[in-house]
Design a protein around this motif. Sequence first.
Motif, PDB file in Angstrom:
ATOM      1  N   ILE A   1       3.468   5.026 -13.308  1.00 24.38           N
ATOM      2  CA  ILE A   1       2.210   4.314 -13.455  1.00 24.38           C
ATOM      3  C   ILE A   1       2.413   2.831 -13.738  1.00 24.38           C
ATOM      4  CG2 ILE A   1       0.014   4.248 -14.683  1.00 24.38           C
ATOM      5  CD1 ILE A   1       0.498   6.784 -13.014  1.00 24.38           C
ATOM      6  N   GLU A   2       3.395   2.505 -14.581  1.00 19.84           N
ATOM      7  CA  GLU A   2       3.635   1.098 -14.919  1.00 19.84           C
ATOM      8  C   GLU A   2       3.975   0.286 -13.667  1.00 19.84           C
ATOM      9  OE1 GLU A   2       4.049   3.487 -18.553  1.00 19.84           O
ATOM     10  OE2 GLU A   2       4.868   3.669 -16.518  1.00 19.84           O
ATOM     11  N   TRP A   3       4.877   0.823 -12.856  1.00 16.18           N
ATOM     12  CA  TRP A   3       5.267   0.130 -11.629  1.00 16.18           C
ATOM     13  C   TRP A   3       4.118   0.120 -10.619  1.00 16.18           C
ATOM     14  CZ3 TRP A   3       9.139  -3.051 -11.424  1.00 16.18           C
ATOM     15  CH2 TRP A   3      10.242  -2.857 -12.274  1.00 16.18           C
ATOM     16  N   SER A   4       3.321   1.171 -10.621  1.00 15.62           N
ATOM     17  CA  SER A   4       2.197   1.217  -9.678  1.00 15.62           C
ATOM     18  C   SER A   4       1.176   0.124  -9.972  1.00 15.62           C
ATOM     19  CB  SER A   4       1.523   2.597  -9.709  1.00 15.62           C
ATOM     20  OG  SER A   4       0.732   2.775 -10.859  1.00 15.62           O
ATOM     21  N   VAL A   5       0.990  -0.189 -11.263  1.00 11.63           N
ATOM     22  CA  VAL A   5       0.072  -1.275 -11.628  1.00 11.63           C
ATOM     23  C   VAL A   5       0.588  -2.610 -11.089  1.00 11.63           C
ATOM     24  CG1 VAL A   5      -0.870  -2.621 -13.550  1.00 11.63           C
ATOM     25  CG2 VAL A   5      -0.858  -0.130 -13.666  1.00 11.63           C
ATOM     26  N   LEU A   6       1.880  -2.852 -11.251  1.00 11.37           N
ATOM     27  CA  LEU A   6       2.468  -4.091 -10.747  1.00 11.37           C
ATOM     28  C   LEU A   6       2.280  -4.206  -9.246  1.00 11.37           C
ATOM     29  CD1 LEU A   6       4.167  -6.657 -11.011  1.00 11.37           C
ATOM     30  CD2 LEU A   6       6.220  -5.217 -10.860  1.00 11.37           C
TER      31      LEU A   6
ATOM     32  N   ASN B   1       0.836  -1.200   0.000  1.00 12.30           N
ATOM     33  CA  ASN B   1       0.000   0.000   0.000  1.00 12.30           C
ATOM     34  C   ASN B   1       0.872   1.252   0.000  1.00 12.30           C
ATOM     35  OD1 ASN B   1      -1.681   2.219   0.893  1.00 12.30           O
ATOM     36  ND2 ASN B   1      -3.155   0.770   1.687  1.00 12.30           N
ATOM     37  N   ILE B   2       1.875   1.262   0.863  1.00  5.87           N
ATOM     38  CA  ILE B   2       2.790   2.407   0.967  1.00  5.87           C
ATOM     39  C   ILE B   2       3.594   2.570  -0.323  1.00  5.87           C
ATOM     40  CG2 ILE B   2       4.860   3.239   2.142  1.00  5.87           C
ATOM     41  CD1 ILE B   2       3.711   1.933   4.711  1.00  5.87           C
ATOM     42  N   ALA B   3       4.114   1.453  -0.838  1.00  8.99           N
ATOM     43  CA  ALA B   3       4.910   1.509  -2.064  1.00  8.99           C
ATOM     44  C   ALA B   3       4.078   2.050  -3.226  1.00  8.99           C
ATOM     45  CB  ALA B   3       5.444   0.117  -2.402  1.00  8.99           C
ATOM     46  N   TRP B   4       2.813   1.633  -3.291  1.00  2.95           N
ATOM     47  CA  TRP B   4       1.943   2.109  -4.370  1.00  2.95           C
ATOM     48  C   TRP B   4       1.773   3.627  -4.308  1.00  2.95           C
ATOM     49  CZ3 TRP B   4      -2.576   4.854  -4.738  1.00  2.95           C
ATOM     50  CH2 TRP B   4      -3.151   4.907  -6.020  1.00  2.95           C
ATOM     51  N   LEU B   5       1.590   4.161  -3.103  1.00  2.00           N
ATOM     52  CA  LEU B   5       1.410   5.607  -2.961  1.00  2.00           C
ATOM     53  C   LEU B   5       2.617   6.375  -3.482  1.00  2.00           C
ATOM     54  CD1 LEU B   5      -0.256   5.726   0.559  1.00  2.00           C
ATOM     55  CD2 LEU B   5      -1.246   6.634  -1.554  1.00  2.00           C
ATOM     56  N   PHE B   6       3.820   5.917  -3.159  1.00  2.00           N
ATOM     57  CA  PHE B   6       5.023   6.589  -3.645  1.00  2.00           C
ATOM     58  C   PHE B   6       5.103   6.518  -5.167  1.00  2.00           C
ATOM     59  CE2 PHE B   6       6.494   6.340   0.757  1.00  2.00           C
ATOM     60  CZ  PHE B   6       7.215   7.527   0.875  1.00  2.00           C
ATOM     61  N   LEU B   7       4.829   5.351  -5.726  1.00  2.00           N
ATOM     62  CA  LEU B   7       4.912   5.185  -7.180  1.00  2.00           C
ATOM     63  C   LEU B   7       3.843   6.004  -7.892  1.00  2.00           C
ATOM     64  CD1 LEU B   7       5.517   1.329  -7.232  1.00  2.00           C
ATOM     65  CD2 LEU B   7       7.174   3.093  -7.880  1.00  2.00           C
ATOM     66  N   TRP B   8       2.631   5.994  -7.371  1.00  2.00           N
ATOM     67  CA  TRP B   8       1.516   6.706  -7.989  1.00  2.00           C
ATOM     68  C   TRP B   8       1.755   8.218  -7.981  1.00  2.00           C
ATOM     69  CZ3 TRP B   8      -2.461   5.721 -11.027  1.00  2.00           C
ATOM     70  CH2 TRP B   8      -3.532   6.609 -11.083  1.00  2.00           C
ATOM     71  N   HIS B   9       2.181   8.738  -6.850  1.00  2.00           N
ATOM     72  CA  HIS B   9       2.367  10.182  -6.739  1.00  2.00           C
ATOM     73  C   HIS B   9       3.593  10.682  -7.504  1.00  2.00           C
ATOM     74  CE1 HIS B   9      -0.695  11.731  -3.871  1.00  2.00           C
ATOM     75  NE2 HIS B   9      -0.827  10.445  -3.627  1.00  2.00           N
ATOM     76  N   HIS B  10       4.508   9.773  -7.825  1.00  2.00           N
ATOM     77  CA  HIS B  10       5.654  10.163  -8.652  1.00  2.00           C
ATOM     78  C   HIS B  10       5.423   9.770 -10.115  1.00  2.00           C
ATOM     79  CE1 HIS B  10       7.613  10.579  -4.687  1.00  2.00           C
ATOM     80  NE2 HIS B  10       8.421  11.416  -5.307  1.00  2.00           N
TER      81      HIS B  10
ATOM     82  N   ILE C   1      -9.980  -2.732  -3.572  1.00  2.00           N
ATOM     83  CA  ILE C   1      -8.759  -2.866  -4.363  1.00  2.00           C
ATOM     84  C   ILE C   1      -9.046  -3.534  -5.702  1.00  2.00           C
ATOM     85  CG2 ILE C   1      -6.471  -3.964  -4.450  1.00  2.00           C
ATOM     86  CD1 ILE C   1      -6.663  -1.431  -2.736  1.00  2.00           C
ATOM     87  N   CYS C   2     -10.066  -4.383  -5.757  1.00  2.00           N
ATOM     88  CA  CYS C   2     -10.493  -4.926  -7.053  1.00  2.00           C
ATOM     89  C   CYS C   2     -10.885  -3.778  -7.982  1.00  2.00           C
ATOM     90  CB  CYS C   2     -11.680  -5.875  -6.880  1.00  2.00           C
ATOM     91  SG  CYS C   2     -11.268  -7.501  -6.216  1.00  2.00           S
ATOM     92  N   ALA C   3     -11.688  -2.837  -7.466  1.00  2.00           N
ATOM     93  CA  ALA C   3     -12.113  -1.685  -8.265  1.00  2.00           C
ATOM     94  C   ALA C   3     -10.937  -0.766  -8.571  1.00  2.00           C
ATOM     95  CB  ALA C   3     -13.209  -0.925  -7.526  1.00  2.00           C
ATOM     96  N   ALA C   4     -10.090  -0.509  -7.568  1.00  2.00           N
ATOM     97  CA  ALA C   4      -8.947   0.386  -7.752  1.00  2.00           C
ATOM     98  C   ALA C   4      -7.963  -0.167  -8.783  1.00  2.00           C
ATOM     99  CB  ALA C   4      -8.240   0.603  -6.418  1.00  2.00           C
ATOM    100  N   SER C   5      -7.826  -1.486  -8.830  1.00  2.00           N
ATOM    101  CA  SER C   5      -6.922  -2.108  -9.806  1.00  2.00           C
ATOM    102  C   SER C   5      -7.377  -1.818 -11.230  1.00  2.00           C
ATOM    103  CB  SER C   5      -6.854  -3.625  -9.577  1.00  2.00           C
ATOM    104  OG  SER C   5      -6.310  -3.925  -8.314  1.00  2.00           O
ATOM    105  N   LEU C   6      -8.687  -1.835 -11.447  1.00  2.00           N
ATOM    106  CA  LEU C   6      -9.220  -1.538 -12.778  1.00  2.00           C
ATOM    107  C   LEU C   6      -8.896  -0.105 -13.187  1.00  2.00           C
ATOM    108  CD1 LEU C   6     -12.752  -3.194 -12.570  1.00  2.00           C
ATOM    109  CD2 LEU C   6     -10.679  -4.138 -13.589  1.00  2.00           C
ATOM    110  N   VAL C   7      -9.075   0.836 -12.243  1.00  2.00           N
ATOM    111  CA  VAL C   7      -8.766   2.239 -12.524  1.00  2.00           C
ATOM    112  C   VAL C   7      -7.278   2.398 -12.823  1.00  2.00           C
ATOM    113  CG1 VAL C   7      -8.792   4.590 -11.617  1.00  2.00           C
ATOM    114  CG2 VAL C   7     -10.681   3.030 -11.092  1.00  2.00           C
ATOM    115  N   ASN C   8      -6.446   1.690 -12.055  1.00  2.00           N
ATOM    116  CA  ASN C   8      -4.999   1.768 -12.247  1.00  2.00           C
ATOM    117  C   ASN C   8      -4.602   1.246 -13.628  1.00  2.00           C
ATOM    118  OD1 ASN C   8      -2.364   1.148  -9.755  1.00  2.00           O
ATOM    119  ND2 ASN C   8      -2.354   2.334 -11.632  1.00  2.00           N
ATOM    120  N   ILE C   9      -5.195   0.123 -14.020  1.00  2.00           N
ATOM    121  CA  ILE C   9      -4.911  -0.448 -15.344  1.00  2.00           C
ATOM    122  C   ILE C   9      -5.421   0.485 -16.443  1.00  2.00           C
ATOM    123  CG2 ILE C   9      -5.484  -2.349 -16.905  1.00  2.00           C
ATOM    124  CD1 ILE C   9      -5.527  -4.171 -14.404  1.00  2.00           C
ATOM    125  N   GLY C  10      -6.617   1.054 -16.227  1.00  2.00           N
ATOM    126  CA  GLY C  10      -7.155   2.002 -17.189  1.00  2.00           C
ATOM    127  C   GLY C  10      -6.261   3.215 -17.357  1.00  2.00           C
TER     128      GLY C  10
END
Length: 251
Positions: free
Chosen positions: A107-112, A95-104, A152-161
Amino acid sequence: MQTKNPYRWWNLIAFIATIAVNYLANALPLGGRNTREISDQFYIYMTPASYAFTIWSVIYVLLAGFIIYQLRSSTGSRDSVLDIGPWFIISSALNIAWLFLWHHLYIEWSVLVMLLLLASLFIIHRKTRILRPTIGEALLIKLPFSLYLGWICAASLVNIGTLIYKNEWSPFGLSQLGWSIALLCIGALLVIAISFPTRDWVLPLVFVWALIAIAVEHREEDVLMVTAFGLAAAIFLYAVYLFIFRRHRSS
């Protein structure tokens, strides 16, 4: 002799760290961008209405209840707590790692990382499916992770989109509207596949919440709105079926 949970204090530290980073993500903000600015930058048909994100408050309050529950000597040694093992710590780190990747804007790494978070919560979800839980286990173990996984199921779709939109891809030659509708349908099937084996009726309701928020946000796009509302109605009826089925099975 009761077995103590070796992870209970680490769980507390992981939870506090997650809350702190979530707060700082917008207070600083991380990467010089708050959540709203990133959402506006990558505004897609998958983006839900802003009110939908209030569900995080519910999730974190319930997770706080889980932390307190697993810290207590009388309940922290229950099998339902011990079975989670280190997975809550892993999910918090992701969760923490995603926030750092997303805010920087990685996007590719945030999806992973988001998919790994989804996988870790899926494991926790399976480990917390207690057949005859106490009230405490139902409210502070089963419920928090049903809500968390569902969102997170829903959030994953938004992230992939967002990834598709950022790279200007056209999967199978579909327009943004086309692949957005396809992702919603895939998400609905994913939620059914996850919830049906354990007859979890709460998890699909979270996805209904997300679908309605998407329909509300994009109500001027008739096809998307009808699709989102239609899927929401179908998943809601499915959740009702699971609820009745569980009651019937336990009677």
